[in-house]
Design an enzyme around this catalytic site. Sequence first.
Site, PDB file in Angstrom:
ATOM      1  N   THR A 189     -21.445 159.565  39.213  1.00 39.84           N
ATOM      2  CA  THR A 189     -21.441 160.469  38.051  1.00 39.84           C
ATOM      3  C   THR A 189     -20.249 161.409  38.043  1.00 39.84           C
ATOM      4  O   THR A 189     -19.680 161.690  36.983  1.00 39.84           O
ATOM      5  CB  THR A 189     -22.752 161.292  38.034  1.00 39.84           C
ATOM      6  OG1 THR A 189     -23.828 160.388  37.846  1.00 39.84           O
ATOM      7  CG2 THR A 189     -22.773 162.309  36.912  1.00 39.84           C
TER       8      THR A 189
ATOM      9  N   SER B 187     -23.269 154.044  41.883  1.00 36.94           N
ATOM     10  CA  SER B 187     -23.629 153.757  43.280  1.00 36.94           C
ATOM     11  C   SER B 187     -24.936 152.979  43.413  1.00 36.94           C
ATOM     12  O   SER B 187     -25.238 152.470  44.487  1.00 36.94           O
ATOM     13  CB  SER B 187     -23.679 155.045  44.099  1.00 36.94           C
ATOM     14  OG  SER B 187     -24.890 155.723  43.903  1.00 36.94           O
ATOM     15  N   SER B 188     -25.693 152.866  42.322  1.00 36.55           N
ATOM     16  CA  SER B 188     -26.890 152.022  42.400  1.00 36.55           C
ATOM     17  C   SER B 188     -26.504 150.543  42.509  1.00 36.55           C
ATOM     18  O   SER B 188     -27.340 149.700  42.812  1.00 36.55           O
ATOM     19  CB  SER B 188     -27.769 152.238  41.162  1.00 36.55           C
ATOM     20  OG  SER B 188     -27.061 151.871  39.993  1.00 36.55           O
TER      21      SER B 188
HETATM   22  N1  ASP Z   1     -26.146 156.603  38.903  1.00 33.88           N
HETATM   23  C1  ASP Z   1     -25.229 157.561  39.466  1.00 33.88           C
HETATM   24  C2  ASP Z   1     -24.656 156.969  40.753  1.00 33.88           C
HETATM   25  O1  ASP Z   1     -25.313 157.003  41.744  1.00 33.88           O
HETATM   26  C3  ASP Z   1     -25.920 158.851  39.738  1.00 33.88           C
HETATM   27  C4  ASP Z   1     -25.029 159.961  40.270  1.00 33.88           C
HETATM   28  O2  ASP Z   1     -23.925 159.767  40.716  1.00 33.88           O
HETATM   29  O3  ASP Z   1     -25.520 161.125  40.261  1.00 33.88           O
HETATM   30  O4  ASP Z   1     -23.571 156.459  40.736  1.00 33.88           O
END
Ligand code: ASP
Length: 328
Positions: free
Chosen positions: A12, A55-56
Amino acid sequence: MKSLLLIHTGGTLSMEAKKSGGLVAKELTNILDHIVPEINNIANITHKQLFQIDSSHINISHIQKIAQTLFEERLNYDGFVITHGTDTMAYTASALSFMLRNFGKPIILTGAQRPLYKPRTDAKINLIDAVTTATLSNYNEIAIVFDSTIYRGVRSSKYKINEYDAFRSYNMAPIGKLGVEIEFYNNAKYIKKKKILFKYYPKLNSNIFVFKVFPGIEFSNFNFIKKPNAIILEAFGAGNLDATDNLVRYIKKNEEIPVIIYSQVNKGKVNLNLYESGVILKSLGAIGSGNMTFEALIFKTMHLLSYSSNKKAILRNITKNLVGELDN
Ligand code: ASP
């Protein structure tokens, strides 16, 4: 001034909204100097964009790429900061803790809950705090710095989706706080630089099966398509589950597979001696995971499966504190 390598991986912090909807990760290398120029007053900074992903979507080869970069650049910088999505930051921090033993220099992971370009973003302060922490002369852990708090990486978990204090270390107090002053808590023993030999362990065997139990779970439907190298059972409370049925037959039939009991409760320690239920699991050869986080347990298991000679050694090491991941 100290020299730092900033390794960017996405998340994010780096994201922008796509026209078709949803946030996507962007390259950071050329924009940080304009958006957060302050970091250049704290250290001599070099940027390296390894990839830009949510990162998921991280997989073992991404994590190995981060580890390999740190291994190759270890002697070239005083410290390292990794920008990373929050979803799996604690997994990567845990993995690196087992892969890069006694690295001897700070590796600080950070990210954000709101992207850099948005008003009220937490990305800037998190980045400044991470860079600051990576320059501290008496601190050399693999840590997550988030919401002005320093957490040991291998003890951390993401626990909030919508708030700025996204991380928590359930079974260990945070290492410190970046307030008006930088304050370290009573963890001085972890802060001291140790002169122990650095060792790199790049292999991770991810053939692990995790089974989360719930009341009414039908183990009779249970079948493996591929035989796992380890089974983790996410049990209730102190490590209890109704060990009957098909699963037990499978465990008995496949004695060579290590079975590790983790708890669905985050705070506290698994204890297989407390209830008959745990004692039965123990008699099947299962072992409790102490007070490790799930993230630490997953990567410790992958690491041990890659470097231990047999099941006995894996189970012995699960309960042993290797990199500060548990109290024993
Ligand atoms: N979906 C994002 C990630 O993990 C969430 C974040 O970075 O807060 O890449």
